[in-house]
Design an enzyme around this catalytic site. Structure first.
Site, mmCIF file in Angstrom:
data_model
loop_
_atom_site.group_PDB
_atom_site.id
_atom_site.type_symbol
_atom_site.label_atom_id
_atom_site.label_comp_id
_atom_site.label_asym_id
_atom_site.label_seq_id
_atom_site.Cartn_x
_atom_site.Cartn_y
_atom_site.Cartn_z
ATOM 1 N N ASP A 1 0.773 -1.234 0.000
ATOM 2 C CA ASP A 1 0.000 0.000 0.000
ATOM 3 C C ASP A 1 0.807 1.287 0.000
ATOM 4 O OD1 ASP A 1 -2.509 -0.977 -0.404
ATOM 5 O OD2 ASP A 1 -2.998 -1.191 1.720
ATOM 6 N N TYR B 1 -10.166 -0.090 1.849
ATOM 7 C CA TYR B 1 -9.945 -0.229 3.288
ATOM 8 C C TYR B 1 -9.568 1.073 3.977
ATOM 9 C CZ TYR B 1 -10.352 -5.152 4.501
ATOM 10 O OH TYR B 1 -10.839 -6.388 4.794
ATOM 11 N N HIS C 1 -7.705 -13.372 3.098
ATOM 12 C CA HIS C 1 -6.468 -12.620 2.832
ATOM 13 C C HIS C 1 -5.697 -12.331 4.102
ATOM 14 C CE1 HIS C 1 -9.716 -9.709 3.548
ATOM 15 N NE2 HIS C 1 -8.790 -8.935 4.066
ATOM 16 N N ASP D 1 13.304 1.599 16.312
ATOM 17 C CA ASP D 1 14.720 1.781 16.629
ATOM 18 C C ASP D 1 14.826 2.232 18.083
ATOM 19 O OD1 ASP D 1 17.377 2.376 16.856
ATOM 20 O OD2 ASP D 1 17.457 3.735 15.118
ATOM 21 N N ASP E 1 16.586 2.886 21.553
ATOM 22 C CA ASP E 1 17.922 3.168 22.091
ATOM 23 C C ASP E 1 17.755 3.111 23.604
ATOM 24 O OD1 ASP E 1 18.849 3.561 19.551
ATOM 25 O OD2 ASP E 1 19.167 5.713 19.748
ATOM 26 N N GLU F 1 22.326 -11.217 13.661
ATOM 27 C CA GLU F 1 21.114 -11.117 12.842
ATOM 28 C C GLU F 1 20.738 -12.514 12.376
ATOM 29 O OE1 GLU F 1 22.113 -6.721 10.898
ATOM 30 O OE2 GLU F 1 22.343 -8.522 9.670
ATOM 31 N N GLU G 1 25.150 -10.074 10.895
ATOM 32 C CA GLU G 1 26.022 -9.171 11.643
ATOM 33 C C GLU G 1 25.806 -9.332 13.142
ATOM 34 O OE1 GLU G 1 26.872 -5.126 9.459
ATOM 35 O OE2 GLU G 1 24.859 -5.890 9.060
ATOM 36 N N HIS H 1 -7.343 -12.555 7.683
ATOM 37 C CA HIS H 1 -8.735 -12.109 7.662
ATOM 38 C C HIS H 1 -9.616 -13.075 6.872
ATOM 39 C CE1 HIS H 1 -11.586 -8.403 7.081
ATOM 40 N NE2 HIS H 1 -12.153 -9.398 7.710
#
Ligand SMILES: *[C@@H]1O[C@H](CO)[C@@H](O)[C@H](O)[C@H]1NC(C)=O
Ligand SMILES: *[C@@H]1O[C@H](CO)[C@@H](O)[C@H](O)[C@H]1NC(C)=O
Ligand SMILES: *[C@@H]1O[C@H](CO)[C@@H](O)[C@H](O)[C@H]1NC(C)=O
Ligand SMILES: *[C@@H]1O[C@H](CO)[C@@H](O)[C@H](O)[C@H]1NC(C)=O
Ligand SMILES: *[C@@H]1O[C@H](CO)[C@@H](O)[C@H](O)[C@H]1NC(C)=O
Ligand SMILES: *[C@@H]1O[C@H](CO)[C@@H](O)[C@H](O)[C@H]1NC(C)=O
Length: 786
Positions: free
Chosen positions: A397, A477, A527, A536, A538, A579, A676, A693
């Protein structure tokens, strides 16, 4: 950003308070003093703006109209740019211009080390059609304001494929291509043969249908061909086309810029493929041709939303429902120039973008940064179906834009006490200055935050929260995004969906595995919705560690009970060292707690200071693993969340240009996951929310926000030495003396006296619903976003 006042009785007294220092300078106050700090509540002060000065400039804010104009002028003087309304596939035109946000490295130097204000840059997407090959290109224009130093450079540092250019055939379905496609379809479907066939099979004239195609377009890297599937829906007066599908489908080729070479490939009806209009027409003439049931278009009452005026009024529903009031005025403050907000020791900056709407930066609580960036990245809706249209539907979207939508309806989308803000976006040569784009309000939650009844007391703390909401209607929607801040340092992110489902035609033979039959000839096409947020955190700085406490059952023989084995449960701390390509799924039965910890700071008891990423409803990921419609474009949706080491080059998990670049999208999230180390690093969590849904009759006429809901929370976990709401005055402490049999009530200055607040109707008359304020879709130019 401008604040709009909605109540006619509003008094516009702006109280300027230097809040940023407020936390540091604040001294202990007794309950009595707290009472004195309060204004005498003799007058109503509803919706009074309270202003603060932001600690720093907002370095993430949208470009002003002047900045956009400068960039546009420079583009015009550098390239042979044509106005969008006069453009075709062979001209150059400008799609978008927006802020290119500064890198975090630079931002932190500015915020924390008194560094220079980072240079301001624009990001623009230009289509270049003049040459041999048409392509879209992302460009950086900066620094702003435009001067001799300003350059235009290819922009690709955040694209994992390393390219700034995107070839025409895998490029954005922009306004030009969209118009060309509609014209092509109309030309091929509005023929004598097809008009006859469509009227025969569907039962309405061609003019009463809307024919359109699925997203994305399917590019085959082996042949270079671009094909797409489409369908027709019956037009309705109330925008309910999505509930009136026809069961007729087609496939076409739209390779290249020469539209005369585009061609219809197939017509599909009742799972049979016809290679030409004539073939389909001839088939319909045969006795054995099976016509599927038609939708009864004379009875579409079930598709409309307004109140059913034939229905009796429910008991007491002739009274107004409860309203929110602020007896002593607003308790949140803002800096209009810097788009900075503060509330109850929280502070944050906001920014707005065409692609993703609102983002939050530098979210602090009690003087410490908790989140550097919190922003929506992408929303997908992926269908599974027996029909070729829904089966190929995989919406990304942000390509349509989440932040270029419509205005909120005051008093209904947000409480009457809310403040509303105007946002700026630039798209296709137009600068949009949209009022009522998002709202801010303090809510009183319907449950208390904390309470306890003791032997001789009862203590209850109220639960006021600060809420920021925007709603984006993208086609069928309506997505309702909410960010909720709590007194203790917890932040909740949630999304709800309403609007029309994209239903499918119910084929009695083949539809059942893909959805439920929800009306005469309607399948509630099954769907997935999945949304991705960049979180993020900190925690105590940028040196963080990701860990989890896993809870498992174990057999233990204790020294105090030799010979007896107890089946009990234990916790084990695990560190996410690197990761992980597979990401993380929420543990079954909730048997795990995911933390982003400080790698350097502990609380007084030796526990790392941490924030918990806590799943609420709808912690889901995509069901399909190997989609033809999105093989590489949205790989962040494979698991519930991913953790990566922060990099300026890993800016966002998707882009508006990803959709049609199926195999080589500008941003392939998988490339972020290169093992990493996360240990002691700046960690970014990419958290997914969504909903598998399965529409049922409760989705008719519309899906409702109450149940189509998903959320997660960021909450302190050993971050402080104790829960941090104990300083609020919004509480009561009741004591009872057994001996004297006396009761006393301590309200910390908050008594129940009232100024007799009147709740006024939002002043709708003040708005000219048109370009700036857009509550409906078709008010203006029909070329605009739908
Ligand atoms: C600029 O673009 C327009 C529209 O594509 C084209 O007609 C015109 O020839 C171009 N001008 C130059 C100088 O290339
Ligand atoms: C941001 O960081 C990237 C990657 O290091 C770099 O290419 C880019 O130039 C930086 N942007 C700015 C505005 O400094
Ligand atoms: C379809 O074609 C007819 C006949 O040529 C024309 O009158 C009509 O306007 C066309 N409809 C659309 C939607 O283009
Ligand atoms: C409207 O209300 C009437 C009376 O209760 C009821 O018969 C009718 O079915 C309702 N219409 C719809 C579309 O629900
Ligand atoms: C945006 O709209 C507001 C009022 O709705 C107006 O005050 C402001 O000047 C407009 N800004 C631009 C750049 O058009
Ligand atoms: C990831 O890196 C670690 C060392 O940091 C190494 O032990 C491990 O084998 C690597 N895993 C993969 C899949 O490359």
């Amino acid at each position: 950003m401008r604040l709009t006042n909605l109540l006619s009785l509003t008094s516009l007294v702006a109280l300027a308070v230097a809040v940023p220092d407020f936390y540091q300078k604040r001294e202990a106050v007794s309950s009595k003093e707290a009472a004195l700090l309060r204004r005498e509540a003799t007058e109503c002060v509803s919706n009074e703006n309270v202003l603060v000065e932001a600690p720093k400039s907002n370095i993430w804010t949208s470009l002003s109209k002047d900045e956009v104009q400068e960039v546009l002028d420079l583009l015009h003087s550098t390239y042979n740019i044509t106005e969008v309304t006069k453009s075709d596939f062979f001209s150059n035109y400008v799609l978008w211009i927006e802020t290119l946000k500064p890198n975090k490295t630079e931002a932190l130097t500015y915020l924390d080390e008194d560094g220079d204000l980072p240079p301001r840059n624009a990001r623009t997407v230009v289509y270049f059609g003049e040459g041999e090959e048409g392509y879209f290109e992302e460009l950086k224009v900066g620094p702003l304001p435009v001067s001799d130093e300003t350059t235009i450079e290819p922009l690709s540092y955040y694209n994992t494929n390393g390219k700034s250019k995107l070839p025409f055939d895998v490029g954005h379905l922009d306004r030009i291509k969209s118009a060309a496609k509609s014209a092509f379809l109309n030309e091929n479907l509005n023929t004598t043969t097809m008009r006859t066939v469509l009227e025969d099979l569907i039962g309405v004239p061609y003019e009463d249908m809307g024919c359109h195609s699925a997203a994305p377009q399917l590019h085959d890297p082996a042949t270079g061909a671009v094909v797409d599937y489409g369908t027709c829906n019956i037009n309705t007066e109330n925008d309910a086309e999505n509930l009136v599908p026809t069961g007729f489908f087609f496939k076409f080729d739209m390779t290249g810029r020469d539209v005369s070479q585009w061609k219809m490939l197939e017509y599909i009806y009742n799972n049979k493929v016809y290679n030409s209009a004539e073939e389909l027409y001839e088939a319909t003439k045969k006795d054995d041709f099976v016509r599927l049931p038609k939708i009864d278009i004379d009875n579409l009452d079930w598709t409309v939303i307004p109140r059913n005026d034939s229905a009796p009024i429910r008991h007491l529903d002739d009274r107004k429902s409860p309203r929110l009031i602020e007896p002593e005025g607003r308790r949140w403050a803002y800096d209009a120039d810097e788009e900075y907000f503060s509330w109850m020791d929280w502070g944050f900056y906001t920014s707005w973008s065409r692609d993703t709407g609102i983002s939050f930066f530098d979210i602090t609580f009690k003087g410490e940064r908790i989140v550097y960036e919190l922003s929506l990245q992408e929303l997908i809706a992926e269908y599974g179906s027996d029909d070729p249209f829904n089966q190929h539907t995989f919406y990304s979207d942000i390509s349509y834009g989440v932040g270029n939508r419509f205005s909120l309806v005051p008093g209904f989308d947000c409480p009457s006490t809310a403040g509303y803000f105007t946002t700026d976006t630039f798209e296709y040569d137009e600068f949009y200055n949209r009022t009522l784009s998002y709202c801010v309000f303090e809510n009183q939650e319907d449950y208390s935050l904390l309470r306890h009844t003791g032997a001789s007391y009862s203590a209850v703390t109220q639960n006021p929260t600060l809420n920021i909401r925007f709603i984006s209607t993208i086609g069928n929607y309506d997505y309702n995004f909410l960010y909720k801040f709590f007194l203790d340092g917890t932040l909740e992110v949630s999304v709800r969906a309403a609007g029309y489902i994209q239903a499918g035609y119910w084929n009695p033979e083949t539809s059942a595995p893909y959805g439920l039959k929800i009306h005469d000839v309607l399948s509630g096409s099954f769907h997935d919705h999945v949304l991705n947020y960049k979180v993020d955190l900190d925690v105590g700085g940028t040196k963080n560690r990701a860990t989890q406490y896993v809870m498992k059952d174990v057999d233990v023989e204790y020294p105090w009970a030799p010979g007896k084995v107890y089946n009990t449960k234990q916790i084990a701390r695990e560190v996410f060292e690197n990761e992980d390509f597979n990401g993380i799924n929420w543990p079954e039965n909730g048997q795990g707690i995911l933390l982003i910890e400080s790698a350097e700071e502990t609380n007084s008891f030796g526990n790392p200071r941490a924030y918990n990423i806590m799943p609420g409803a709808g912690g889901v990921h995509r069901i399909v693993k190997n989609s033809r419609s999105g093989p590489e474009t949205q790989n962040w949706a494979r698991s519930n969340l991913f953790l990566t080491k922060h990099k300026d080059t890993e800016l966002r998990s998707s882009t508006a240009l990803n959709t049609n670049a199926l195999y080589d999208p500008p941003v392939n999230f998988n490339a972020f996951l290169d093992n990493e180390s996360l240990d002691g690093e700046d960690i970014v969590a990419w958290v997914n929310l969504g909903l598998h849904h399965l529409p049922n009759s409760n989705d008719l006429p519309n899906t409702i926000f109450s149940t189509a809901h998903a959320s997660f929370m960021l909450t302190p976990f050993n971050y402080f030495d104790s829960e941090n709401s104990r300083d609020t005055t919004q509480q009561v402490y009741y004591t009872y003396d057994d001996e004297t049999e006396e009761s006393s009530w301590e309200f910390y200055g908050n008594d129940w006296s009232s100024c007799g607040v009147e709740v006024a109707e939002p002043n709708f008359e003040e708005y000219v619903y048109g370009r700036g304020t857009r509550i409906n879709k078709k008010m203006t130019n029909s070329d605009e976003v739908y």
